[in-house]
Design a protein around this motif. Structure first.
Motif, PDB file in Angstrom:
ATOM      1  N   PRO A  11       0.830  -1.209   0.000  1.00 14.03           N
ATOM      2  CA  PRO A  11       0.000   0.000   0.000  1.00 14.03           C
ATOM      3  C   PRO A  11       0.864   1.259   0.000  1.00 14.03           C
ATOM      4  CG  PRO A  11      -0.819  -1.589   1.597  1.00 14.03           C
ATOM      5  CD  PRO A  11       0.497  -2.111   1.127  1.00 14.03           C
ATOM      6  N   GLU A  12       0.428   2.253  -0.798  1.00 17.38           N
ATOM      7  CA  GLU A  12       1.250   3.455  -0.951  1.00 17.38           C
ATOM      8  C   GLU A  12       0.443   4.736  -0.746  1.00 17.38           C
ATOM      9  OE1 GLU A  12       4.764   4.548  -4.048  1.00 17.38           O
ATOM     10  OE2 GLU A  12       2.798   4.211  -4.927  1.00 17.38           O
ATOM     11  N   HIS A  13      -0.695   4.853  -1.386  1.00 17.69           N
ATOM     12  CA  HIS A  13      -1.526   6.051  -1.284  1.00 17.69           C
ATOM     13  C   HIS A  13      -2.997   5.680  -1.407  1.00 17.69           C
ATOM     14  CE1 HIS A  13       2.311   8.027  -2.485  1.00 17.69           C
ATOM     15  NE2 HIS A  13       1.858   9.013  -1.693  1.00 17.69           N
ATOM     16  N   TYR A  14      -3.848   6.649  -1.061  1.00 15.49           N
ATOM     17  CA  TYR A  14      -5.278   6.562  -1.330  1.00 15.49           C
ATOM     18  C   TYR A  14      -5.607   7.554  -2.448  1.00 15.49           C
ATOM     19  CZ  TYR A  14      -5.645   4.142   3.159  1.00 15.49           C
ATOM     20  OH  TYR A  14      -5.502   3.254   4.180  1.00 15.49           O
ATOM     21  N   LEU A  15      -6.446   7.105  -3.416  1.00 16.39           N
ATOM     22  CA  LEU A  15      -6.893   7.972  -4.498  1.00 16.39           C
ATOM     23  C   LEU A  15      -8.396   8.140  -4.377  1.00 16.39           C
ATOM     24  CD1 LEU A  15      -6.505   9.477  -7.237  1.00 16.39           C
ATOM     25  CD2 LEU A  15      -6.930   7.269  -8.349  1.00 16.39           C
ATOM     26  N   GLY A  16      -8.843   9.397  -4.258  1.00 12.43           N
ATOM     27  CA  GLY A  16     -10.265   9.677  -4.202  1.00 12.43           C
ATOM     28  C   GLY A  16     -10.710  10.475  -5.410  1.00 12.43           C
ATOM     29  N   VAL A  17     -11.824  10.050  -6.032  1.00 14.52           N
ATOM     30  CA  VAL A  17     -12.406  10.756  -7.180  1.00 14.52           C
ATOM     31  C   VAL A  17     -13.873  10.990  -6.857  1.00 14.52           C
ATOM     32  CG1 VAL A  17     -12.860  10.700  -9.652  1.00 14.52           C
ATOM     33  CG2 VAL A  17     -10.788   9.612  -8.758  1.00 14.52           C
ATOM     34  N   PHE A  18     -14.353  12.246  -7.014  1.00 18.79           N
ATOM     35  CA  PHE A  18     -15.742  12.533  -6.679  1.00 18.79           C
ATOM     36  C   PHE A  18     -16.320  13.574  -7.623  1.00 18.79           C
ATOM     37  CE2 PHE A  18     -13.186  15.587  -4.399  1.00 18.79           C
ATOM     38  CZ  PHE A  18     -13.901  16.774  -4.466  1.00 18.79           C
ATOM     39  N   SER A  19     -17.662  13.570  -7.685  1.00 15.87           N
ATOM     40  CA  SER A  19     -18.391  14.561  -8.488  1.00 15.87           C
ATOM     41  C   SER A  19     -19.731  14.802  -7.838  1.00 15.87           C
ATOM     42  CB  SER A  19     -18.583  14.068  -9.926  1.00 15.87           C
ATOM     43  OG  SER A  19     -19.312  12.862  -9.944  1.00 15.87           O
ATOM     44  N   GLY A  20     -20.373  15.913  -8.237  1.00 17.76           N
ATOM     45  CA  GLY A  20     -21.686  16.248  -7.687  1.00 17.76           C
ATOM     46  C   GLY A  20     -22.712  15.184  -8.045  1.00 17.76           C
ATOM     47  N   ILE A  21     -23.393  14.639  -7.044  1.00 15.61           N
ATOM     48  CA  ILE A  21     -24.337  13.548  -7.266  1.00 15.61           C
ATOM     49  C   ILE A  21     -25.602  14.012  -7.954  1.00 15.61           C
ATOM     50  CG2 ILE A  21     -25.584  13.707  -5.097  1.00 15.61           C
ATOM     51  CD1 ILE A  21     -24.310  10.517  -6.786  1.00 15.61           C
ATOM     52  N   SER A  22     -25.959  15.276  -7.804  1.00 20.59           N
ATOM     53  CA  SER A  22     -27.197  15.765  -8.408  1.00 20.59           C
ATOM     54  C   SER A  22     -27.144  15.648  -9.929  1.00 20.59           C
ATOM     55  CB  SER A  22     -27.456  17.221  -7.992  1.00 20.59           C
ATOM     56  OG  SER A  22     -26.349  18.026  -8.360  1.00 20.59           O
ATOM     57  N   LEU A  23     -25.985  15.939 -10.517  1.00 19.10           N
ATOM     58  CA  LEU A  23     -25.846  15.833 -11.969  1.00 19.10           C
ATOM     59  C   LEU A  23     -25.939  14.374 -12.403  1.00 19.10           C
ATOM     60  CD1 LEU A  23     -25.303  17.332 -14.606  1.00 19.10           C
ATOM     61  CD2 LEU A  23     -22.852  17.063 -14.188  1.00 19.10           C
ATOM     62  N   ILE A  24     -25.297  13.495 -11.633  1.00 17.33           N
ATOM     63  CA  ILE A  24     -25.335  12.067 -11.976  1.00 17.33           C
ATOM     64  C   ILE A  24     -26.759  11.537 -11.872  1.00 17.33           C
ATOM     65  CG2 ILE A  24     -24.570   9.780 -11.236  1.00 17.33           C
ATOM     66  CD1 ILE A  24     -21.963  11.011 -10.374  1.00 17.33           C
ATOM     67  N   LYS A  25     -27.473  11.941 -10.826  1.00 15.54           N
ATOM     68  CA  LYS A  25     -28.846  11.478 -10.670  1.00 15.54           C
ATOM     69  C   LYS A  25     -29.718  11.947 -11.827  1.00 15.54           C
ATOM     70  CE  LYS A  25     -29.116  10.805  -5.683  1.00 15.54           C
ATOM     71  NZ  LYS A  25     -29.759  11.228  -4.418  1.00 15.54           N
ATOM     72  N   LYS A  26     -29.467  13.173 -12.276  1.00 16.50           N
ATOM     73  CA  LYS A  26     -30.224  13.669 -13.427  1.00 16.50           C
ATOM     74  C   LYS A  26     -29.913  12.826 -14.665  1.00 16.50           C
ATOM     75  CE  LYS A  26     -31.111  17.840 -16.146  1.00 16.50           C
ATOM     76  NZ  LYS A  26     -30.944  17.163 -17.431  1.00 16.50           N
ATOM     77  N   TYR A  27     -28.643  12.537 -14.854  1.00 17.62           N
ATOM     78  CA  TYR A  27     -28.254  11.697 -15.995  1.00 17.62           C
ATOM     79  C   TYR A  27     -28.926  10.328 -15.899  1.00 17.62           C
ATOM     80  CZ  TYR A  27     -24.527  14.955 -17.377  1.00 17.62           C
ATOM     81  OH  TYR A  27     -23.831  16.048 -17.806  1.00 17.62           O
ATOM     82  N   GLN A  28     -28.943   9.744 -14.695  1.00 18.22           N
ATOM     83  CA  GLN A  28     -29.541   8.431 -14.512  1.00 18.22           C
ATOM     84  C   GLN A  28     -31.031   8.445 -14.848  1.00 18.22           C
ATOM     85  OE1 GLN A  28     -28.534   7.566 -10.457  1.00 18.22           O
ATOM     86  NE2 GLN A  28     -26.627   6.480 -11.005  1.00 18.22           N
ATOM     87  N   LYS A  29     -31.675   9.490 -14.413  1.00 15.95           N
ATOM     88  CA  LYS A  29     -33.100   9.604 -14.686  1.00 15.95           C
ATOM     89  C   LYS A  29     -33.359   9.722 -16.183  1.00 15.95           C
ATOM     90  CE  LYS A  29     -37.177  12.354 -13.485  1.00 15.95           C
ATOM     91  NZ  LYS A  29     -37.669  13.539 -12.727  1.00 15.95           N
ATOM     92  N   ASP A  30     -32.546  10.563 -16.850  1.00 17.34           N
ATOM     93  CA  ASP A  30     -32.704  10.725 -18.300  1.00 17.34           C
ATOM     94  C   ASP A  30     -32.382   9.432 -19.039  1.00 17.34           C
ATOM     95  OD1 ASP A  30     -33.376  13.331 -17.810  1.00 17.34           O
ATOM     96  OD2 ASP A  30     -31.396  14.143 -18.306  1.00 17.34           O
ATOM     97  N   LEU A  31     -31.327   8.763 -18.599  1.00 16.78           N
ATOM     98  CA  LEU A  31     -30.930   7.518 -19.258  1.00 16.78           C
ATOM     99  C   LEU A  31     -31.998   6.441 -19.086  1.00 16.78           C
ATOM    100  CD1 LEU A  31     -27.127   7.289 -18.395  1.00 16.78           C
ATOM    101  CD2 LEU A  31     -28.129   7.657 -20.652  1.00 16.78           C
TER     102      LEU A  31
END
Length: 821
Positions: free
Chosen positions: A362-382
């Motif tokens: 083990p060397e490092h932790y990598l975190g990636v994040f984005s606003g969930i509201s945009l993703i939820k909108k995409y999910q709904k549209d998809l």
């Protein structure tokens, strides 16, 4: 030169005189391993054994095989051709010259001079050892160059490859040096690098070392980036004769560098927030996207703890479980609530991955994040795009697949019926073509609304194609209730549709299958409903049709058998057996009938009644018939070449006989064997087949007769037996059905029928063949009636081609006349 006992050179003395052997052995045994042979044969045997002699002292004048013959044999074999031979003899100069011509390296005359002999042997042994040393070192050098982990090549000053090791050949995609020299060496260099490469070569040919990087292009188009070190190559006089090139393929390292630059750009330009933390959870780096989402700069967060918080629910246990999952599985992702620099809470989708070094630590932790509201909108549209039709807003095929699986599960629990109804609009193509796609869309929208209203809220309508819809009805008690439901549905949707002020009459053809009567998977249920819809459409449209499970099973079984027969044809499992026909008067074999058999891998040899009914009146029946014609013709031609002069009958189905192009096909096949005489082939057709389409069949028969092919009417007496038709049919032979022959001695009616058939045939000048003759009593009775030919087990059973040929050769002497004729 002094050698150890184990590695002393081996000298083979070949002489038939003991005195000479004693002198030479005493002279040489101190310094060499001495082996002795007293004749040529023994010498050759010892020369082929390990360890092989390093030198052979060979007498010329020996009984049996002389020295010249031994030397000649040694030099002719790859294993012994390099062993040096010294002739030891008292013969004169003429024999000396002959010995050198045969490959000898030296000559020692008798009587033997000990000092000279010892010196000459020593000189040649040292020469052999030197050659072995040079050969070993050359092999080592060659192996070193060939297996070097880099490209090694030599290019002459006139631009020819003098050396290319394995890696060089791989880079150039060549098999060997010869193939590489088929084109100019500059063609292996990318066009953009050629001028620079040419200039560098001139510097090398002038005596300078040079380094450069080029892109090489193989003969098959493979491109590789190679770092080259070029050095001049000199001859013994110091003149430059070429360029030695050492190359390292750096394609992967360059690609890795490119990937690193790309990853750096992704890190800098990603719209998602990216954060890197050490093993203690302290942040060590962030990307610009992090600041854009949270408002915190790099300096403000360095050294802070990586936050995995949910401010809506303070749950330290959940927080600990997240870190535990990361450390145990290497990753975690989920929705959390975080707080930005302004103090506002926001939802984010966070993915945390444990990064390990090259050793797996083990060397490092990598975190990636984005606003969930945009993703939820995409999910709904998809979800809307994936599950609903954009034109009618009805659920689509994907939604149907999911709901059909659920409906089957509910049906299994409730013990009711599930009806899958497949609708296709009648006449919709005419509307589309005449009034345009826009009007067609309006009709589809209105019809979708109408059927949805008619079905009601309890059931669902799906649009699965252009003008195709599916609806599901749950909990139906029986097929009758489903019929009542369909009748009501038809009454509701059969009204005309008004679109753009034009009235359009639109009806629908519907296919229905009922689960679990049709107990299949969801995809097959839809196929069955669609199949039933097609039947409704063919039956006159504006109606419904239920899928028939039993009929489908029968058709599947039929298709399976047909596919297996097709494979049997392709794999060569079909075979023709041959049953002879014997003349009642001469008892000679005058003909044979070709009978198809199937050598089934599991079931053994199958008769035609076990597989031909499956292909009746299909294209496969014609394919099998053509195979029969081609195989029978080839066999008949083979027999004619062996002087087996008999008529060969083949069975052709009515479907094949009346198929388009039959005459043309038969003519093409006959043309392959121009030596076969007219009448060599006879076609047998069933009586019922001949009378099905009398005029067409008669015309086909007459065309075949023009090609020299006669006809026999098979199983006569079991069909129409119309005398009027029989008189007109162009046939030369009538075959009495074996059922009459089988019963003739016990059934007066069968006996009378055969008598009548024979009399009829004679009056029409037709030949008579009695099938199924199994006993001497039957044979005698048929002969007394005046039958021409007999066919049956009494004569012989159907046999393979090879068995028939042997049987024919061993049959009565009258067959010999046919073979001679």
């Amino acid at each position: 030169m002094i050698f150890s006992v184990l590695d002393r050179p081996v000298v083979l003395i070949v002489d038939d005189e003991p005195a000479n052997i004693e002198i030479l052995a005493a002279l040489l045994s101190r310094d060499y391993q001495v082996k002795v042979a007293t004749n040529g044969e023994t010498a050759l045997y010892i020369a082929n054994q390990l360890p092989q002699p390093d030198l052979i002292l060979l007498d010329i004048m020996m009984p049996g095989m002389d020295g010249f013959e031994v030397c000649k044999t040694l030099k002719a074999k790859e294993e012994t051709k390099d062993i040096p031979v010294i002739f030891v003899t008292a013969a004169g100069p003429e024999s000396e010259s002959m010995g050198f011509d045969l490959g000898a390296v030296d000559y020692i005359t008798k009587p033997i001079n000990r000092q000279i002999t010892k010196l000459r042997v020593k000189a040649h042994i040292e020469l052999v050892q030197s050659r072995k040393y040079i050969s070993q070192h050359l092999a080592f050098l060659h192996n070193l160059i060939e297996n070097a982990p880099l490209s090694v090549s030599v290019l002459s000053t006139d631009y020819r490859w003098l050396l290319l090791n394995k890696i060089s050949l791989v880079l150039q995609e060549c098999e060997d040096l010869h193939q590489a020299n088929q084109q100019h060496p500059f063609l292996f260099i990318d066009a953009d690098d050629r001028d620079n490469y040419s200039g560098i070569l001139q510097e090398v040919f002038a005596g300078k070392n040079q380094d450069l990087q080029v892109h090489m292009v193989g003969m098959q188009g493979m491109r590789r980036c190679v770092d080259l070190r070029l050095s001049p190559l000199y001859d013994a006089q110091g003149k430059v004769i070429g360029a030695l090139s050492l190359g390292v393929d750096v394609t992967e390292s360059q690609q890795a560098q490119t990937r690193l630059r790309l990853l750096a750009k992704v890190f800098e330009n990603s719209q998602e927030g990216i954060v890197i933390a050490d093993l203690n959870g302290n942040i060590v780096d962030i990307n610009p996207g992090y600041k854009k989402i949270t408002g915190y700069s790099r300096l403000e967060v360095l050294g802070n703890k990586l936050a995995l918080q949910n401010f809506g629910v303070q749950d330290q246990a959940a927080h600990s479980m997240i870190w535990k999952a990361i450390n145990e599985t290497g990753q975690w992702q989920g929705e959390i609530v975080n707080r930005n620099k302004n103090g506002d809470l926001f939802s984010e989708w966070l993915s945390v991955t444990l990064i390990k070094d090259q050793h797996g630590n083990p060397e490092h932790y990598l975190g990636v994040f984005s606003g969930i509201s945009l993703i939820k909108k995409y999910q709904k549209d998809l979800k809307k795009i994936a599950h609903y039709d954009s034109l009618t807003s009805l659920p689509n095929r994907q939604s149907l697949d999911e709901q059909l699986k659920q409906a089957i599960a509910e049906c299994d629990q409730d013990q009711g019926l599930l009806a899958i109804c497949y609708f296709d609009l009648d006449g919709f193509k005419v509307i589309n073509d005449k009034w345009g796609a826009e009007t067609g869309d309006e009709v589809l929208i209105e019809w979708g609304k109408r059927i949805s209203h008619a079905v009601g809220g309890a059931d669902t309508v799906f649009r699965v194609g252009g003008d195709e819809f599916v609806t599901l009805f749950y909990g139906i008690p029986n097929k009758y209730e489903c019929t009542v439901l369909l009748e009501k549905l038809f009454a509701s949707i059969s009204n005309k549709i008004i679109a753009n002020n034009v009235v359009y009459p639109v009806t629908a053809s519907v296919g229905v299958t009922l689960y679990p009567y049709d107990n299949d998977n969801p995809d097959m249920l839809l196929r069955h409903a669609h199949q039933a819809m097609c039947t409704a459409k063919i039956s006159g449209k504006n109606r419904y049709h239920f899928f028939d499970v039993d009929e489908d099973l029968r058709m599947r079984s039929l298709n399976s058998e047909q596919n297996r027969i097709q494979k049997a044809l392709e794999r060569g499992e079909l075979e023709l057996f041959y049953q002879p026909k014997s003349n009642f008067q001469s008892q000679a074999t005058t003909g044979a009938e070709a009978l198809i058999r199937w050598r089934h891998p599991e079931r053994g040899v199958l008769s035609p009644v076990e597989f031909l009914p499956y292909i009746h009146q299909t294209d496969l029946e014609i394919s099998v018939g053509e195979w029969v014609i081609e195989t029978a013709l080839a066999q008949q031609y083979h027999w004619y070449k062996q002087n087996v002069k008999i008529e060969l009958s083949i069975n052709i189905s009515a479907c094949h006989l009346q198929s388009a192009g039959f005459i043309s096909y038969l003519q093409q096949q006959l043309a392959k064997y121009p030596d076969l005489p007219r009448g060599a082939i006879q076609i047998e057709v069933l009586e019922t087949a001949a009378l099905e389409d009398f005029d067409a069949v008669t015309e086909t028969m007459r065309e075949c007769q023009k090609l020299g092919v006669d006809f026999a009417l098979d199983d006569f007496g079991t069909g129409y037996s119309s005398l009027a038709y029989l008189c007109k049919l162009p046939i030369s032979t009538i075959k009495i059905d074996q059922t009459f022959v089988y019963n003739m001695l016990n059934d007066q009616a069968s006996y009378a029928i055969i008598v009548g058939i024979v009399a009829l045939a004679k009056s029409l000048s037709r030949e008579i063949v009695a099938e199924g003759v199994e006993t001497l009593q039957q044979y005698a009775a048929l002969a007394e009636m005046g039958c021409n030919l007999a066919q049956g087990y009494l004569i012989a059973k159907p046999m393979s081609a090879s068995e028939f040929y042997r049987w024919f050769l061993e049959s009565p002497d009258l067959n010999a006349n046919q073979r001679a004729g």
